[in-house]
Design a protein around this motif. Sequence first.
Motif, PDB file in Angstrom:
ATOM      1  N   ALA A 105     -15.389  -8.655 -35.433  1.00  0.00           N
ATOM      2  CA  ALA A 105     -15.454  -8.142 -36.800  1.00  0.00           C
ATOM      3  C   ALA A 105     -15.429  -9.031 -37.827  1.00  0.00           C
ATOM      4  O   ALA A 105     -15.166 -10.244 -37.797  1.00  0.00           O
ATOM      5  N   TYR A 106     -15.774  -8.578 -38.944  1.00  0.00           N
ATOM      6  CA  TYR A 106     -15.681  -9.488 -40.285  1.00  0.00           C
ATOM      7  C   TYR A 106     -14.979  -8.436 -41.194  1.00  0.00           C
ATOM      8  O   TYR A 106     -14.687  -7.250 -41.140  1.00  0.00           O
ATOM      9  N   VAL A 107     -14.569  -9.243 -42.387  1.00  0.00           N
ATOM     10  CA  VAL A 107     -13.991  -8.453 -43.270  1.00  0.00           C
ATOM     11  C   VAL A 107     -14.262  -9.149 -44.724  1.00  0.00           C
ATOM     12  O   VAL A 107     -15.057 -10.112 -44.653  1.00  0.00           O
ATOM     13  N   GLU A 108     -14.160  -8.512 -45.888  1.00  0.00           N
ATOM     14  CA  GLU A 108     -14.504  -9.016 -47.163  1.00  0.00           C
ATOM     15  C   GLU A 108     -12.898  -9.540 -47.927  1.00  0.00           C
ATOM     16  O   GLU A 108     -12.159  -8.647 -47.988  1.00  0.00           O
ATOM     17  N   VAL A 109     -13.120 -10.831 -48.344  1.00  0.00           N
ATOM     18  CA  VAL A 109     -11.837 -11.327 -49.054  1.00  0.00           C
ATOM     19  C   VAL A 109     -12.223 -11.975 -50.198  1.00  0.00           C
ATOM     20  O   VAL A 109     -13.362 -12.850 -50.435  1.00  0.00           O
ATOM     21  N   VAL A 166      -1.759  -8.349 -47.374  1.00  0.00           N
ATOM     22  CA  VAL A 166      -3.033  -7.575 -47.869  1.00  0.00           C
ATOM     23  C   VAL A 166      -3.631  -6.729 -46.785  1.00  0.00           C
ATOM     24  O   VAL A 166      -3.191  -6.587 -45.772  1.00  0.00           O
ATOM     25  N   GLU A 167      -4.455  -5.670 -47.456  1.00  0.00           N
ATOM     26  CA  GLU A 167      -5.205  -4.791 -46.466  1.00  0.00           C
ATOM     27  C   GLU A 167      -6.685  -4.983 -46.395  1.00  0.00           C
ATOM     28  O   GLU A 167      -7.379  -5.367 -47.201  1.00  0.00           O
ATOM     29  N   LEU A 168      -6.986  -5.410 -45.023  1.00  0.00           N
ATOM     30  CA  LEU A 168      -8.215  -5.701 -44.718  1.00  0.00           C
ATOM     31  C   LEU A 168      -8.922  -4.566 -44.123  1.00  0.00           C
ATOM     32  O   LEU A 168      -8.317  -3.991 -43.116  1.00  0.00           O
ATOM     33  N   HIS A 169     -10.136  -4.426 -44.353  1.00  0.00           N
ATOM     34  CA  HIS A 169     -11.073  -3.244 -43.744  1.00  0.00           C
ATOM     35  C   HIS A 169     -12.051  -4.081 -42.642  1.00  0.00           C
ATOM     36  O   HIS A 169     -13.094  -4.611 -43.146  1.00  0.00           O
ATOM     37  N   ALA A 170     -11.446  -3.993 -41.393  1.00  0.00           N
ATOM     38  CA  ALA A 170     -12.480  -4.931 -40.603  1.00  0.00           C
ATOM     39  C   ALA A 170     -13.709  -3.877 -40.136  1.00  0.00           C
ATOM     40  O   ALA A 170     -13.659  -2.624 -39.856  1.00  0.00           O
TER      41      ALA A 170
END
Length: 124
Positions: A99-103, A79-83
């Motif tokens: 940091a946080y990401v959206e899943v 997966v590609e996560l945008h921190a």
Amino acid sequence: MKGNFVLLRAGQLRLVVPQDDMGVARYIDAGEGDDCFALSDTMKLLPHRPPGRFIAAEFNGEHAGAPWCWDELRVLIDVELHAIPVPRALVSGNTPVKAYVEVDGELAFLCDAASLCGYALAEA
């Protein structure tokens, strides 16, 4: 960031850790799991495993061998996560979360197992 990660949920707390940080996972049968570490929504250790936590998973590294219990464990492959950095005013010096990401439309804190375990166990 692109790679393999694991989404862990404990109550309202959602964490994403690198898959390489994870060890063995198993279902917790009724009557067992008292040896598991359990986190609250605020990443504090709970004195007992909440009844709904049915997954035990170990981390690799320094804290290997000690199971932690979760409501959900989901592997995220390639997966590609945008921190997104947590605002500096909300980050204390020892927090494992920077940091946080959206899943799947929900926010999850990004951290590594060593920092998470060190923080939770130091707070106990």
